[in-house]
Motif scaffolding. Structure first.
Motif, mmCIF file in Angstrom:
data_model
loop_
_atom_site.group_PDB
_atom_site.id
_atom_site.type_symbol
_atom_site.label_atom_id
_atom_site.label_comp_id
_atom_site.label_asym_id
_atom_site.label_seq_id
_atom_site.Cartn_x
_atom_site.Cartn_y
_atom_site.Cartn_z
ATOM 1 N N GLY A 22 43.295 62.650 19.541
ATOM 2 C CA GLY A 22 44.758 62.676 19.499
ATOM 3 C C GLY A 22 45.327 64.061 19.742
ATOM 4 N N ASP A 23 44.510 65.108 19.515
ATOM 5 C CA ASP A 23 44.988 66.450 19.860
ATOM 6 C C ASP A 23 45.057 66.586 21.383
ATOM 7 N N LEU A 24 45.886 67.548 21.813
ATOM 8 C CA LEU A 24 46.037 67.790 23.257
ATOM 9 C C LEU A 24 45.322 69.091 23.638
ATOM 10 N N VAL A 25 44.656 69.054 24.772
ATOM 11 C CA VAL A 25 43.999 70.239 25.325
ATOM 12 C C VAL A 25 44.857 70.770 26.464
ATOM 13 N N ALA A 26 44.994 72.085 26.543
ATOM 14 C CA ALA A 26 45.708 72.690 27.681
ATOM 15 C C ALA A 26 44.714 73.495 28.515
ATOM 16 N N VAL A 27 44.737 73.281 29.820
ATOM 17 C CA VAL A 27 43.986 74.140 30.737
ATOM 18 C C VAL A 27 45.041 74.883 31.549
ATOM 19 N N PHE A 28 44.979 76.205 31.505
ATOM 20 C CA PHE A 28 45.994 77.032 32.178
ATOM 21 C C PHE A 28 45.570 77.318 33.627
ATOM 22 N N CYS A 29 46.424 78.045 34.327
ATOM 23 C CA CYS A 29 46.197 78.363 35.749
ATOM 24 C C CYS A 29 46.025 77.077 36.552
ATOM 25 N N ALA A 30 46.809 76.063 36.183
ATOM 26 C CA ALA A 30 46.671 74.749 36.803
ATOM 27 C C ALA A 30 47.770 74.472 37.827
ATOM 28 N N GLY A 31 48.577 75.502 38.132
ATOM 29 C CA GLY A 31 49.710 75.276 39.032
ATOM 30 C C GLY A 31 49.335 75.282 40.497
ATOM 31 N N ALA A 32 48.141 75.787 40.821
ATOM 32 C CA ALA A 32 47.723 75.834 42.232
ATOM 33 C C ALA A 32 46.373 75.145 42.388
ATOM 34 N N TYR A 33 46.240 74.407 43.477
ATOM 35 C CA TYR A 33 44.968 73.755 43.812
ATOM 36 C C TYR A 33 44.448 72.896 42.651
ATOM 37 N N GLY A 34 45.351 72.200 41.990
ATOM 38 C CA GLY A 34 44.967 71.276 40.929
ATOM 39 C C GLY A 34 45.131 69.856 41.409
ATOM 40 N N ALA A 35 46.351 69.326 41.221
ATOM 41 C CA ALA A 35 46.608 67.907 41.486
ATOM 42 C C ALA A 35 46.178 67.477 42.884
ATOM 43 N N THR A 36 46.495 68.288 43.905
ATOM 44 C CA THR A 36 46.207 67.814 45.268
ATOM 45 C C THR A 36 44.862 68.300 45.795
ATOM 46 N N SER A 37 44.139 69.082 45.017
ATOM 47 C CA SER A 37 42.847 69.584 45.511
ATOM 48 C C SER A 37 41.691 68.974 44.732
ATOM 49 N N SER A 38 41.960 67.887 44.044
ATOM 50 C CA SER A 38 40.928 67.269 43.211
ATOM 51 C C SER A 38 40.818 65.790 43.583
ATOM 52 N N PRO A 39 39.634 65.210 43.378
ATOM 53 C CA PRO A 39 39.419 63.818 43.836
ATOM 54 C C PRO A 39 39.987 62.803 42.844
ATOM 55 N N ALA A 40 41.314 62.651 42.858
ATOM 56 C CA ALA A 40 42.004 61.854 41.830
ATOM 57 C C ALA A 40 41.522 60.397 41.779
ATOM 58 N N ASN A 41 41.018 59.891 42.886
ATOM 59 C CA ASN A 41 40.628 58.475 42.874
ATOM 60 C C ASN A 41 39.189 58.245 42.439
ATOM 61 N N PHE A 42 38.480 59.335 42.174
ATOM 62 C CA PHE A 42 37.089 59.204 41.763
ATOM 63 C C PHE A 42 37.018 58.365 40.477
ATOM 64 N N LEU A 43 36.191 57.369 40.486
ATOM 65 C CA LEU A 43 36.021 56.427 39.364
ATOM 66 C C LEU A 43 37.282 55.620 39.061
ATOM 67 N N GLY A 44 38.222 55.648 39.998
ATOM 68 C CA GLY A 44 39.394 54.779 39.842
ATOM 69 C C GLY A 44 40.410 55.249 38.809
ATOM 70 N N HIS A 45 40.315 56.520 38.403
ATOM 71 C CA HIS A 45 41.255 56.973 37.369
ATOM 72 C C HIS A 45 42.672 57.178 37.902
ATOM 73 N N GLY A 46 42.796 57.648 39.142
ATOM 74 C CA GLY A 46 44.131 57.859 39.699
ATOM 75 C C GLY A 46 44.698 59.211 39.315
ATOM 76 N N PRO A 47 45.847 59.537 39.905
ATOM 77 C CA PRO A 47 46.409 60.873 39.704
ATOM 78 C C PRO A 47 46.979 61.105 38.309
ATOM 79 N N ALA A 48 47.114 62.356 37.950
ATOM 80 C CA ALA A 48 47.771 62.733 36.701
ATOM 81 C C ALA A 48 49.285 62.689 36.916
ATOM 82 N N ALA A 49 50.021 62.612 35.817
ATOM 83 C CA ALA A 49 51.473 62.763 35.897
ATOM 84 C C ALA A 49 51.790 64.227 36.231
ATOM 85 N N GLU A 50 52.958 64.466 36.803
ATOM 86 C CA GLU A 50 53.389 65.843 37.080
ATOM 87 C C GLU A 50 54.864 65.966 36.700
#
Ligand SMILES: Cc1ncc(COP(=O)(O)O)c(C=O)c1O
Length: 410
Positions: free
Chosen positions: A379-407
């Protein structure tokens, strides 16, 4: 077990009610706003501040382009449109995103190898400047311009003989799929000019993710020297010089921020003493991650806490399918930890050494190894910083069918 250091948390992230807060909202409020975890949260305040800092450091005649490959999220593009002077795109898909965000095509340049005819055509119709990557591409662009009856705006991307020392990715110096070898540039430029295209100058992009001001100053000096030399060989003063970029951000323990004041001071000196070929040139630099990287945080929820052979695993609902680079699988040789924290216990003291992992069934899916953290639970939240570049669109969002993160942008 020995702790492995986390990277440095970028400046400007504070706690509110014990939680990481961005734009005045706590981590839990940000997740509620995003509607789900995992979520990328981008901070308008950080974006605005970064551009203001750079403008203050750089000479006034050096314009600032944003390479939208780093983060093409539409609200980010709209926000950046009001801050920077131009945009660099790398595909017809990015052209559409830029146009949808209402960006003026005259402010856009298009670099990247392997442009297809349909992409060249879309760019020429829109009035975008093409940074040509080969003689073949130049020939095709000229033919498309002729066929359409539109004068294309053509610049040449140069593959210089020198490189950007210490850069994470090198895009110049020796054989490269990028740009045209410097000794072949004058002949091609003369051909472009003689063909009646709008001659839009040179693009010299030598590398990415450099932190050493000395290396960046040296590369910029070499770029200016080469631009002067090539202009002499072409026989015309240079209308426009895209000097590239390469300014990095600190991702890992021990990394220091780029000294942009030193770079600005060195450029100022060069600009005060320009050769005739460059006296009326429009100058720009082109940056992606330096503008947006530190403005983004990736939030994921801990869905399991388990122990194996005495090692604690905090298993999140996020992972490498959104954060390939943080997982160490995007061009890294030795995996090091990005800056990360327990966002719901942001100012709590570390109590244990734990591994933060993602929800994919591969040992590659790691967000932080042996990190010293406050005790965190499901239930706690983890933060990973330096995520504003080459994150959402440079990662295989469909791997294992999980889909993209919210933005969201806040
Ligand atoms: C031509 C070009 N421009 C800009 C960039 C952006 O680099 P960075 O995000 O490191 O500033 C890249 C990176 O690959 C590039 O190839």
């Amino acid at each position: 077990m020995k702790a492995k250091p986390l990277g440095p948390i970028p400046a400007g992230y504070n706690a509110k009610d014990g939680q990481l807060a961005i734009g005045g909202l706590t981590a839990r409020e940000l997740v509620a706003k995003a509607g789900a975890t995992p979520a990328f949260v981008y901070s308008k305040g950080h974006l605005t501040q970064r551009v203001a800092d750079l403008r203050a450091a750089l000479p006034g005649n050096v314009h600032l382009n944003y390479a939208i490959k780093a983060n093409p999220f539409a609200p980010v593009l709209q926000h950046m449109a009001g801050l920077v002077d131009g945009f660099d795109i790398a595909s017809a898909g990015e052209l559409k995103m830029a146009q949808d965000a209402g960006l003026d095509p005259v402010r856009i340049s298009f670099a990247g190898p392997g442009k297809r005819d349909a992409e060249l055509e879309a760019a020429i119709i829109a009035g975008v400047t093409l940074n040509l990557e080969s003689e073949n591409e130049a020939r095709r662009a000229l033919a498309i311009g002729d066929r359409l009856g539109v004068t294309p705006r053509l610049a040449i991307r140069v593959n210089p003989d020198f490189e950007l020392r210490g850069s994470g990715m090198k895009m110049g110096g020796g054989a490269k799929p990028f740009g045209i070898d410097q000794d072949r540039v004058p002949a091609l430029a003369k051909h472009i000019i003689a063909s009646g295209a709008e001659w839009s100058g040179l693009h010299i992009f030598t590398g990415s993710q450099a932190l050493s001001a000395d290396a960046l100053i040296e590369a910029q000096g070499n770029v200016l020297d080469l631009a002067d030399e090539l202009s002499t060989q072409i026989g015309l003063p240079l209308p426009k010089l895209n000097m590239g970029g390469g300014f990095g951000i600190p991702y890992f323990h021990g990394d220091q921020p780029v000294d942009t004041a030193a770079i600005g001071a060195a450029l100022e000196k060069r600009m005060a003493n320009l050769p005739a070929n460059l006296a009326n040139t429009y100058f720009c630099i082109e940056l992606g991650r330096h503008l947006v990287g530190e403005a983004g945080v990736y939030l994921a929820e801990i869905v399991d806490r388990k122990e194996s052979h005495g090692v604690i695993y905090l298993v999140t609902d996020g992972g490498l399918h959104h954060q390939l680079a943080a997982s160490g699988n995007f061009g890294t040789v030795v995996r090091r930890n990005y800056p990360a924290a327990i966002a719901t216990k942001f100012n709590a003291e570390p109590e244990e050494i734990a591994n933060i992992v993602g929800c994919l069934c591969t040992p590659l899916d790691r967000l932080a190894d042996n990190a010293e953290l406050p005790r965190a639970d499901v239930g706690d939240l983890v933060a990973v910083f330096c995520a504003g570049a080459y994150g959402a669109t440079s990662s295989p969002a469909n791997f294992l069918g999980h889909g993209p993160a919210a933005e969201i942008l806040v």
